[in-house]
Motif scaffolding. Structure first.
Motif, PDB file in Angstrom:
ATOM      1  N   MET A  43       0.786  -1.319  -0.163  1.00 36.14           N
ATOM      2  CA  MET A  43       0.073   0.050  -0.162  1.00 36.14           C
ATOM      3  C   MET A  43       1.051   1.135   0.019  1.00 36.14           C
ATOM      4  N   LEU A  44       0.507   2.257  -0.889  1.00 36.03           N
ATOM      5  CA  LEU A  44       1.347   3.468  -0.897  1.00 36.03           C
ATOM      6  C   LEU A  44       0.426   4.717  -0.454  1.00 36.03           C
ATOM      7  N   SER A  45       1.324   5.554   0.177  1.00 37.62           N
ATOM      8  CA  SER A  45       0.670   6.900   0.523  1.00 37.62           C
ATOM      9  C   SER A  45       1.609   8.003   0.418  1.00 37.62           C
ATOM     10  N   GLY A  46       1.202   9.199   0.051  1.00 39.52           N
ATOM     11  CA  GLY A  46       2.081  10.347   0.094  1.00 39.52           C
ATOM     12  C   GLY A  46       1.641  11.512   0.634  1.00 39.52           C
ATOM     13  N   HIS A  47       0.752  11.476   1.670  1.00 39.19           N
ATOM     14  CA  HIS A  47       0.271  12.696   2.353  1.00 39.19           C
ATOM     15  C   HIS A  47       1.224  13.118   3.193  1.00 39.19           C
ATOM     16  N   ASP A  48       1.766  12.422   4.045  1.00 37.00           N
ATOM     17  CA  ASP A  48       2.794  13.070   4.977  1.00 37.00           C
ATOM     18  C   ASP A  48       3.858  13.688   4.250  1.00 37.00           C
ATOM     19  N   HIS A  49       4.577  14.711   4.927  1.00 38.37           N
ATOM     20  CA  HIS A  49       5.857  14.949   4.427  1.00 38.37           C
ATOM     21  C   HIS A  49       7.103  14.479   4.705  1.00 38.37           C
ATOM     22  N   ASP A  50       7.077  13.057   4.800  1.00 35.77           N
ATOM     23  CA  ASP A  50       8.184  12.286   5.296  1.00 35.77           C
ATOM     24  C   ASP A  50       8.324  11.009   4.639  1.00 35.77           C
ATOM     25  N   TYR A  51       9.050  10.046   5.038  1.00 35.66           N
ATOM     26  CA  TYR A  51       9.093   8.652   4.739  1.00 35.66           C
ATOM     27  C   TYR A  51       8.735   7.522   5.992  1.00 35.66           C
ATOM     28  N   GLU A  52       8.127   6.687   5.558  1.00 43.83           N
ATOM     29  CA  GLU A  52       7.910   5.769   6.783  1.00 43.83           C
ATOM     30  C   GLU A  52       7.350   4.397   6.072  1.00 43.83           C
ATOM     31  N   ARG A  53       8.059   3.169   6.589  1.00 42.80           N
ATOM     32  CA  ARG A  53       7.452   2.026   6.155  1.00 42.80           C
ATOM     33  C   ARG A  53       7.184   1.002   7.274  1.00 42.80           C
ATOM     34  N   PHE A  54       6.001   0.402   6.915  1.00 45.18           N
ATOM     35  CA  PHE A  54       5.305  -0.467   8.015  1.00 45.18           C
ATOM     36  C   PHE A  54       5.323  -1.822   7.592  1.00 45.18           C
ATOM     37  N   ALA A  55       5.065  -2.834   8.509  1.00 45.45           N
ATOM     38  CA  ALA A  55       4.645  -4.132   8.200  1.00 45.45           C
ATOM     39  C   ALA A  55       3.380  -4.429   8.962  1.00 45.45           C
ATOM     40  N   LEU A  56       2.220  -4.450   8.304  1.00 43.96           N
ATOM     41  CA  LEU A  56       1.149  -4.540   9.332  1.00 43.96           C
ATOM     42  C   LEU A  56       0.278  -5.848   9.081  1.00 43.96           C
ATOM     43  N   ARG A  57      -0.140  -6.548  10.127  1.00 45.13           N
ATOM     44  CA  ARG A  57      -1.183  -7.255  10.002  1.00 45.13           C
ATOM     45  C   ARG A  57      -2.633  -6.853   9.848  1.00 45.13           C
ATOM     46  N   PRO A  58      -3.737  -7.371   9.752  1.00 43.53           N
ATOM     47  CA  PRO A  58      -4.954  -6.913   9.574  1.00 43.53           C
ATOM     48  C   PRO A  58      -5.303  -6.432  10.734  1.00 43.53           C
ATOM     49  N   ASP A  59      -5.079  -6.844  12.123  1.00 44.70           N
ATOM     50  CA  ASP A  59      -5.325  -6.345  13.465  1.00 44.70           C
ATOM     51  C   ASP A  59      -4.625  -5.130  13.855  1.00 44.70           C
ATOM     52  N   GLY A  60      -3.598  -4.886  12.943  1.00 45.47           N
ATOM     53  CA  GLY A  60      -2.952  -3.649  13.093  1.00 45.47           C
ATOM     54  C   GLY A  60      -1.475  -3.952  14.008  1.00 45.47           C
ATOM     55  N   SER A  61      -1.218  -5.171  14.166  1.00 46.03           N
ATOM     56  CA  SER A  61       0.132  -5.512  14.759  1.00 46.03           C
ATOM     57  C   SER A  61       1.351  -5.623  13.547  1.00 46.03           C
ATOM     58  N   ARG A  62       2.464  -5.640  14.301  1.00 48.28           N
ATOM     59  CA  ARG A  62       3.478  -5.835  13.321  1.00 48.28           C
ATOM     60  C   ARG A  62       3.778  -7.190  12.858  1.00 48.28           C
ATOM     61  N   ASP A  63       3.995  -7.382  11.699  1.00 47.66           N
ATOM     62  CA  ASP A  63       4.577  -8.563  11.181  1.00 47.66           C
ATOM     63  C   ASP A  63       5.530  -8.757  10.189  1.00 47.66           C
ATOM     64  N   ASP A  64       6.746  -8.587  10.537  1.00 52.24           N
ATOM     65  CA  ASP A  64       7.741  -8.472   9.518  1.00 52.24           C
ATOM     66  C   ASP A  64       7.787  -9.634   8.392  1.00 52.24           C
ATOM     67  N   ALA A  65       7.459 -10.818   8.487  1.00 50.59           N
ATOM     68  CA  ALA A  65       7.492 -11.919   7.739  1.00 50.59           C
ATOM     69  C   ALA A  65       6.242 -11.751   6.465  1.00 50.59           C
TER      70      ALA A  65
END
Length: 90
Positions: free
Chosen positions: A1-23
């Protein structure tokens, strides 16, 4: 998923429940680093954040394939922050 609204760079790994899942998490990239003044982060580092930067202008390069993808953040002249990786399509 891509977004460009904020004037910065951030990368996430999200599960559907909002928790982190790197794999297997959904890759979410916010890339608003292409021109106007950058914004400092207004919130502390989130547990789902894998990488972030708020002082380097640049572009995101995406290479999409049939079974996967690659990304790299390329800084503008004088910038030092970089980020790159790959993922598989599921």
């Amino acid at each position: 998923m891509l977004s460009g609204h904020d004037h910065d760079y951030e990368r996430f790994a999200l599960r559907p429940d909002g928790s982190r899942d790197d794999a297997r998490g959904i890759r979410f990239l916010v890339v608003g680093t292409g021109g106007r003044a950058l914004y400092p982060f207004a919130v502390p580092l989130r547990p789902t954040t894998q990488a972030r930067d708020d002082d380097t202008h640049g572009v995101l390069v995406l290479t999409l394939g049939a079974t996967g993808y690659r990304w790299s953040f390329e800084p503008a002249a004088g910038g030092t922050f970089t980020d790159a990786g790959s993922g598989a399509c599921r």
